[in-house]
Design an enzyme around this catalytic site. Structure first.
Site, mmCIF file in Angstrom:
data_model
loop_
_atom_site.group_PDB
_atom_site.id
_atom_site.type_symbol
_atom_site.label_atom_id
_atom_site.label_comp_id
_atom_site.label_asym_id
_atom_site.label_seq_id
_atom_site.Cartn_x
_atom_site.Cartn_y
_atom_site.Cartn_z
ATOM 1 N N SER A 171 34.699 41.761 46.494
ATOM 2 C CA SER A 171 35.707 41.305 45.526
ATOM 3 C C SER A 171 35.570 39.791 45.384
ATOM 4 O O SER A 171 35.110 39.127 46.325
ATOM 5 C CB SER A 171 37.105 41.640 46.060
ATOM 6 O OG SER A 171 38.089 40.892 45.372
ATOM 7 N N TYR A 188 42.993 41.013 53.213
ATOM 8 C CA TYR A 188 42.092 41.695 52.275
ATOM 9 C C TYR A 188 40.873 40.822 51.978
ATOM 10 O O TYR A 188 39.730 41.284 52.011
ATOM 11 C CB TYR A 188 42.869 42.014 50.995
ATOM 12 C CG TYR A 188 42.062 42.633 49.870
ATOM 13 C CD1 TYR A 188 41.693 43.975 49.902
ATOM 14 C CD2 TYR A 188 41.695 41.879 48.758
ATOM 15 C CE1 TYR A 188 40.972 44.544 48.860
ATOM 16 C CE2 TYR A 188 40.981 42.448 47.709
ATOM 17 C CZ TYR A 188 40.620 43.779 47.765
ATOM 18 O OH TYR A 188 39.907 44.330 46.731
ATOM 19 N N LYS A 245 36.778 41.427 52.494
ATOM 20 C CA LYS A 245 35.810 41.445 51.384
ATOM 21 C C LYS A 245 34.722 40.391 51.586
ATOM 22 O O LYS A 245 33.571 40.580 51.195
ATOM 23 C CB LYS A 245 36.535 41.257 50.051
ATOM 24 C CG LYS A 245 37.439 42.445 49.690
ATOM 25 C CD LYS A 245 36.641 43.733 49.540
ATOM 26 C CE LYS A 245 37.469 44.902 49.069
ATOM 27 N NZ LYS A 245 36.703 46.147 48.920
HETATM 28 N N1 NAD Z 1 40.412 47.066 40.544
HETATM 29 C C1 NAD Z 1 40.125 45.804 40.810
HETATM 30 O O1 NAD Z 1 40.586 44.902 40.099
HETATM 31 C C2 NAD Z 1 39.221 45.448 41.971
HETATM 32 C C3 NAD Z 1 38.824 44.103 42.101
HETATM 33 C C4 NAD Z 1 37.988 43.748 43.146
HETATM 34 C C5 NAD Z 1 37.566 44.701 44.049
HETATM 35 N N2 NAD Z 1 37.962 45.996 43.924
HETATM 36 C C6 NAD Z 1 37.477 46.945 44.932
HETATM 37 O O2 NAD Z 1 36.836 48.024 44.283
HETATM 38 C C7 NAD Z 1 37.023 49.234 45.035
HETATM 39 C C8 NAD Z 1 37.629 50.302 44.149
HETATM 40 O O3 NAD Z 1 38.785 49.766 43.587
HETATM 41 P P1 NAD Z 1 39.682 50.537 42.505
HETATM 42 O O4 NAD Z 1 40.507 49.513 41.846
HETATM 43 O O5 NAD Z 1 38.841 51.464 41.704
HETATM 44 O O6 NAD Z 1 40.609 51.318 43.538
HETATM 45 P P2 NAD Z 1 41.642 52.519 43.352
HETATM 46 O O7 NAD Z 1 42.731 52.247 44.309
HETATM 47 O O8 NAD Z 1 41.968 52.749 41.906
HETATM 48 O O9 NAD Z 1 40.750 53.740 43.836
HETATM 49 C C9 NAD Z 1 40.304 53.778 45.154
HETATM 50 C C10 NAD Z 1 40.190 55.226 45.593
HETATM 51 O O10 NAD Z 1 39.888 55.189 46.991
HETATM 52 C C11 NAD Z 1 40.604 56.220 47.618
HETATM 53 N N3 NAD Z 1 40.784 55.860 49.026
HETATM 54 C C12 NAD Z 1 41.699 55.016 49.558
HETATM 55 N N4 NAD Z 1 41.554 54.960 50.894
HETATM 56 C C13 NAD Z 1 40.521 55.787 51.202
HETATM 57 C C14 NAD Z 1 39.904 56.159 52.416
HETATM 58 N N5 NAD Z 1 40.339 55.693 53.599
HETATM 59 N N6 NAD Z 1 38.867 57.039 52.387
HETATM 60 C C15 NAD Z 1 38.444 57.537 51.198
HETATM 61 N N7 NAD Z 1 39.000 57.235 50.014
HETATM 62 C C16 NAD Z 1 40.022 56.364 50.017
HETATM 63 C C17 NAD Z 1 41.911 56.325 46.859
HETATM 64 O O11 NAD Z 1 42.499 57.622 47.000
HETATM 65 C C18 NAD Z 1 41.471 56.032 45.423
HETATM 66 O O12 NAD Z 1 41.184 57.211 44.699
HETATM 67 C C19 NAD Z 1 37.901 48.852 46.229
HETATM 68 O O13 NAD Z 1 37.077 48.599 47.341
HETATM 69 C C20 NAD Z 1 38.575 47.576 45.768
HETATM 70 O O14 NAD Z 1 38.937 46.740 46.865
HETATM 71 C C21 NAD Z 1 38.789 46.385 42.890
#
Ligand code: NAD
Length: 247
Positions: A136, A149, A153
């Site tokens: 991230s 967090y 990351k």
């Molecule tokens: N959305 C953003 O703006 C953003 C920005 C930077 C980084 N990220 C990173 O991208 C990745 C995905 O983000 P997103 O926004 O699509 O997330 P999200 O929360 O929409 O989806 C994540 C999925 O992971 C599943 N999950 C949670 N804990 C889990 C576990 N212990 N084992 C298996 N599955 C699990 C959840 O059920 C969910 O379906 C994450 O690592 C997040 O930190 C997201």
């Protein structure tokens, strides 16, 4: 990725789901992992027979080992790992609790570390593989309420560098993608999210799940075989600009 077998974790919605969709579209096969059974079922139904579902918690060692074995039993290989599962817990530094801290580290860090260890053991035996961690921009810059967090990351970016030493001899590359503000089911819970981030982002819009998935697709492709230990930031330029005086 044609005919390759990929594992994508946390893929029942959001960024992970779009990565799975693009892998299937490109002719690969994918194991869709998520902790949520309903989301796994919906996703595999949508993606069709080149996808199979795995319900499991990616901070649990038994589930991690089970996921790798499941991919090997069902699809016969693990060519690509996208360690995408991650949780975000906001909180004031002075109030942040031990349990929340450990939860973040268990899912985002320990989970990714050991999942990679298990997957890389197989990739080592077949002499090739490609791994991507979902970092991230918070791993590059400080943000309010996100100390724990952000640490997790940033650590993933260092893990990718470190594993260059361990995995390059076996023709395995390992990289990170660091998204900025991305519109997903989760971030849309804030109704103004897309609008707020469009204003703050030099490219004039918040990121989409396909912006991130497109980058992952490049890193797991044959075109990126000589790229390893790197982090690609996908944030529309947000993290490279600094606030200016108004006039
Ligand atoms: N959305 C953003 O703006 C953003 C920005 C930077 C980084 N990220 C990173 O991208 C990745 C995905 O983000 P997103 O926004 O699509 O997330 P999200 O929360 O929409 O989806 C994540 C999925 O992971 C599943 N999950 C949670 N804990 C889990 C576990 N212990 N084992 C298996 N599955 C699990 C959840 O059920 C969910 O379906 C994450 O690592 C997040 O930190 C997201």
């Amino acid at each position: 990725v044609k005919d390759k077998v990929a594992i994508v974790t946390g893929a029942g919605q959001g960024i992970g789901k779009e990565i799975c969709r693009q892998i299937v579209e490109a002719g690969g096969r994918v194991v869709v992992n998520d902790i949520d059974q309903v989301l796994v079922d919906l996703t595999t139904k949508e993606l069709g027979s080149r996808s199979i579902g795995h319900v499991g918690d990616m901070s649990n060692m038994e589930h991690i080992e089970g996921l790798i074995n499941y991919a090997l039993n069902e699809f016969g290989s693990v060519d690509i790992l996208v360690a995408n599962a991650g949780i975000t817990l906001f909180g004031d530094f002075f109030e942040f609790g031990y349990e929340d801290f450990m939860k973040i580290m268990q899912v985002n860090l320990a989970g990714t570390f050991f999942l990679t260890q298990y997957a890389a053991k197989f990739m080592k035996s077949q002499g090739s593989g490609s791994i991507v961690f979902m970092s991230s921009v918070t791993g590059n810059q400080a943000h309010k309420q996100l100390a724990a967090y952000s640490m997790s990351k940033a650590a993933l970016q260092m893990l990718a560098k470190n594993l260059v030493i361990e995995l390059s001899p076996f023709n395995i590359n390992v990289n990170c993608v660091a998204p900025g503000a991305i519109v997903t089911e989760r971030t849309l819970m804030d109704q103004n999210y897309a609008e707020t981030w469009a204003e703050l982002t030099p490219m004039g819009r918040a990121g989409s799940v396909s912006d991130v998935a497109n980058t992952v697709m490049f890193l797991i492709s044959e075109n990126a075989r000589h790229i390893t230990g790197q982090t690609i930031i996908v944030d529309g330029g947000w993290s490279v600009v600094s606030p200016n005086p108004k006039n």
